[in-house]
Design a protein around this motif. Structure first.
Motif, short mmCIF file in Angstrom:
data_model
loop_
_atom_site.label_atom_id
_atom_site.label_comp_id
_atom_site.label_asym_id
_atom_site.label_seq_id
_atom_site.Cartn_x
_atom_site.Cartn_y
_atom_site.Cartn_z
N VAL A 229 0.70 -1.27 -0.02
CA VAL A 229 -0.19 0.01 0.24
C VAL A 229 0.75 1.29 -0.03
CG1 VAL A 229 -1.72 1.34 1.19
CG2 VAL A 229 -2.10 -1.12 0.94
N LEU A 230 2.03 1.29 0.96
CA LEU A 230 2.62 2.47 1.13
C LEU A 230 3.50 2.66 -0.19
CD1 LEU A 230 4.35 1.99 4.45
CD2 LEU A 230 2.75 3.66 3.72
N GLU A 231 3.84 1.82 -1.12
CA GLU A 231 4.46 1.67 -2.53
C GLU A 231 3.76 2.37 -3.49
OE1 GLU A 231 5.88 -1.98 -3.70
OE2 GLU A 231 7.49 -2.08 -2.09
N ARG A 232 2.42 2.21 -3.24
CA ARG A 232 1.26 2.72 -4.01
C ARG A 232 0.93 4.29 -3.90
NH1 ARG A 232 -1.20 -0.58 -7.52
NH2 ARG A 232 -0.85 -2.55 -7.44
N ILE A 233 0.73 4.46 -2.61
CA ILE A 233 0.58 5.98 -2.26
C ILE A 233 1.85 6.97 -2.08
CG2 ILE A 233 -1.50 5.09 -1.29
CD1 ILE A 233 -0.11 6.19 1.34
N GLU A 234 2.75 6.30 -2.25
CA GLU A 234 4.06 7.36 -1.84
C GLU A 234 4.31 8.36 -2.89
OE1 GLU A 234 7.71 4.91 -1.39
OE2 GLU A 234 7.73 4.24 -3.46
N ASN A 235 4.02 8.16 -4.04
CA ASN A 235 4.24 9.35 -5.07
C ASN A 235 3.30 10.21 -5.19
OD1 ASN A 235 6.66 7.76 -5.95
ND2 ASN A 235 5.40 6.37 -7.39
N ASN A 236 2.19 10.02 -4.71
CA ASN A 236 0.76 11.18 -4.95
C ASN A 236 0.19 11.14 -3.72
OD1 ASN A 236 -0.44 8.92 -5.12
ND2 ASN A 236 -0.76 8.90 -7.40
N ASN A 237 0.38 10.56 -2.80
CA ASN A 237 -0.36 10.50 -1.50
C ASN A 237 -1.90 10.37 -1.81
OD1 ASN A 237 2.18 10.99 -0.18
ND2 ASN A 237 1.86 13.47 -0.35
N ASP A 238 -2.26 9.76 -2.62
CA ASP A 238 -3.79 9.56 -2.80
C ASP A 238 -4.19 8.41 -2.19
OD1 ASP A 238 -3.98 11.79 -4.29
OD2 ASP A 238 -3.83 10.78 -6.31
N SER A 239 -5.68 8.33 -1.98
CA SER A 239 -6.25 7.16 -1.36
C SER A 239 -6.36 6.08 -2.35
CB SER A 239 -7.69 7.61 -0.91
OG SER A 239 -7.51 8.67 0.30
N LEU A 240 -6.50 4.83 -1.57
CA LEU A 240 -6.80 3.64 -2.74
C LEU A 240 -8.21 3.35 -2.44
CD1 LEU A 240 -3.29 1.68 -2.25
CD2 LEU A 240 -4.17 3.20 -4.17
N PHE A 241 -8.76 2.74 -3.39
CA PHE A 241 -10.25 2.16 -3.55
C PHE A 241 -10.06 0.92 -4.38
CE2 PHE A 241 -14.70 2.24 -4.81
CZ PHE A 241 -15.28 1.37 -3.69
N LEU A 259 -10.50 -3.47 -0.35
CA LEU A 259 -9.47 -2.66 0.30
C LEU A 259 -9.63 -1.08 0.19
CD1 LEU A 259 -5.49 -2.84 0.76
CD2 LEU A 259 -6.60 -0.76 -0.40
N MET A 260 -9.59 -0.44 1.18
CA MET A 260 -9.55 1.00 1.16
C MET A 260 -8.46 1.54 2.08
SD MET A 260 -13.76 2.20 1.76
CE MET A 260 -13.92 1.24 3.37
N ALA A 261 -7.83 2.44 1.36
CA ALA A 261 -6.55 2.76 2.20
C ALA A 261 -6.63 4.48 2.03
CB ALA A 261 -5.29 2.28 1.63
N VAL A 262 -6.44 5.23 3.34
CA VAL A 262 -6.50 6.52 3.33
C VAL A 262 -5.29 7.36 3.94
CG1 VAL A 262 -8.01 8.48 3.81
CG2 VAL A 262 -9.13 6.78 3.11
N PRO A 263 -4.55 8.15 3.47
CA PRO A 263 -3.42 8.64 4.20
C PRO A 263 -3.87 9.53 5.26
CG PRO A 263 -3.19 9.17 1.77
CD PRO A 263 -4.64 8.59 2.04
N MET A 264 -2.85 9.59 6.33
CA MET A 264 -3.31 10.40 7.35
C MET A 264 -2.52 11.64 7.32
SD MET A 264 -3.64 7.39 10.48
CE MET A 264 -4.24 8.27 11.66
N ILE A 265 -2.93 12.69 7.03
CA ILE A 265 -2.06 13.71 6.70
C ILE A 265 -2.27 15.14 7.68
CG2 ILE A 265 -1.60 15.61 4.84
CD1 ILE A 265 -2.85 13.91 2.72
N HIS A 266 -1.05 15.39 8.17
CA HIS A 266 -0.96 16.37 9.13
C HIS A 266 0.15 17.54 8.82
CE1 HIS A 266 -1.33 18.83 12.79
NE2 HIS A 266 -0.07 18.31 13.42
#
Length: 470
Positions: A229-241, A259-266
């Motif tokens: 999951v991290l490899e898929r979101i590391e480039n654009n920080n988008d959620s996965l559905f 699967l749903m994956a949502v970055p925790m952004i702060h």
């Protein structure tokens, strides 16, 4: 001679019956906001007007209709060209075959929600009056379906907003990270019917799985999923559905379906990620995915603040060099243990001839030796045990609920580990004492007995354990 009904009068009677049914069903539609009632009324009306015909409701995949109704999924790659044409063009389609088939779109003001299929058992074509009735029924039903869907969507939106507000208030009112994450886990599980939930924090050498996550994420398969999951979101920080987890590792595919994956952004940075898994493909709708995004977005600030608070609290009770607990924390925990437990064992440790290490190798090497010993101690303790820095080269261990004979054995094991595994090699002496709830005692007296035992171990030649029982 028997009376014969005039064909025109008979036709008028049929027309009256049809429009009476249409009026009745329209009233029924207007009195209900339940999709299943609307769909059931369509079928019941057709059965009353055309009792010998066959009927099907061809609906898209997002319906939640009852399984008792004659419903088929409307697939875009279907071979039923007429049904797709009726849906796409929002127009009636007639299929001329041995037995005529009619497709009427269930059309509202904002879109088409499905297609009504009516199949005659007679070989001659449908009459215009029949076609008009079915078209009017389908149009009326389409508007009713639209109203029911809009009503359900508005109710769902209110529920979603209430959930987000409730979770936000709860997260902002608690000071415990573990309680917060367990609460968030329970809310997500209840609202999304999830099979596994993971909260992963980034920033260290490896991703950290927070308390409140499902056990799956602590295992090897879970770690592989986190990495994927991290490899898929590391480039654009988008959620996965993902309705189907076909692009995930095989070990994940065999256990879960979606699967749903949502970055925790702060502060414009990804601090972590929330992963929600369903046991079957398409366990979650796109609306659920958007809800999860909103929920995690609202939760990220509270989680970040609680983690910062936890870090600050840990700094207060932790020795910065050894990462063992500070002496004050050890004292407090022993006092609490004396109020709740039946007994416990205290081990006071002193590194032998530590001044020679500092004089020979330097204070930096001396610090590294202390860190080595502290890590060996932490490796031998249970989660409920407490390892602390007592001061200088003195360390301490408290074992709640452990009898003194077992505590002495643990001290011997620590002694051996330290002498065999430190570089440069160092030995230590241990003084062991205990308390028992059946006898009056105080923390200071427990410490005094352990200190006396340590003094005996030193005088007896060092690198050994001495015991002074209560």
């Amino acid at each position: 001679m028997p009376n014969r009904t005039n064909p025109i009068e008979e036709n008028q009677t049929l027309e009256e019956i049809r429009y009476r049914e249409l009026f009745r069903v329209t009233e029924k539609f207007h009195s209900s906001m339940d999709i299943n009632i609307v769909l059931a009324e369509i079928i019941q009306t057709l059965k009353r007007v055309f009792p010998t015909y066959d009927y099907f409701l061809l609906l898209s995949n997002d319906h939640d209709a009852s399984e008792d109704l004659p419903i088929k999924n409307l697939e875009y790659n279907s071979e039923n060209v007429s049904a797709i044409a009726s849906y796409v063009n929002a127009a009636v389609e007639l299929e001329e075959s041995e037995y005529p088939v009619m497709y009427a779109p269930l059309k509202g003001k904002q879109g088409v929600y499905g297609v009504l299929q009516v199949k005659s058992h007679l070989t001659f074509p449908l009459e215009n009056s029949q076609i008009d009735f079915i078209r009017l029924l389908a149009n009326t039903a389409g508007n009713a379906l639209e109203n029911a869907k809009l009503y359900q969507q508005s109710q769902k939106l209110v529920e979603d907003l209430r959930l987000i507000d409730e979770v936000s208030q709860k997260l902002n009112s608690t000071s415990s990270l573990s309680k917060t994450m367990n609460y968030l886990h329970n809310q997500i599980k209840k609202s999304f019917h999830a099979s596994a939930i993971g909260f992963i924090i980034l920033g260290g050498e490896e991703p950290r799985v927070l308390e409140g996550s499902s056990n799956y994420f602590e295992g090897e398969d879970g770690k592989k999923l986190i990495q994927a999951v991290l490899e898929r979101i590391e480039n654009n920080n988008d959620s996965l559905f993902m309705g189907e987890i076909k692009q995930m590792p095989v070990c994940v595919q065999s256990k879960y379906g979606s699967l749903m994956a949502v970055p925790m952004i702060h502060s414009n940075a990804v601090n972590g990620i929330a992963i929600v898994l369903g046991d079957k493909p398409y366990s979650f709708s796109f609306e659920k995915f958007k809800l999860l995004q909103s929920l995690i977005q609202r939760s990220s600030l509270a989680v970040a603040n609680l983690m910062l608070r936890e870090k600050l609290e840990k700094m207060v009770i932790t020795d910065q060099l050894t990462q063992l607990y500070a002496r004050n924390y050890l004292n407090d925990m022993i006092e609490k243990s004396m109020q709740t437990d039946r007994g416990g064992t205290f081990i006071l440790i002193d590194l032998d001839d530590f001044k020679e290490i500092n004089d020979t190798y330097g204070h930096q090497t001396g610090d590294l030796v202390l860190i080595q010993v502290a890590n060996l101690i932490k490796g031998c303790l249970r989660p409920t045990d407490i390892g602390a820095r007592w001061g200088g080269e003195e360390l301490a261990v408290y074992l709640p609920g452990v009898p003194i004979d077992k505590g002495a054995s643990i001290a011997e094991r620590l002694l051996n580990h330290v002498s065999q595994q430190t570089r440069p090699a160092v030995t230590m002496s241990c003084g062991v004492s205990n308390w028992d709830s059946r006898q009056p005692d105080e923390v200071t007296q427990l410490f005094s007995r352990a200190d006396a035992a340590l003094y005996e171990a030193k005088n007896a030649g060092k690198n050994q354990v001495a015991v002074k029982e209560i």
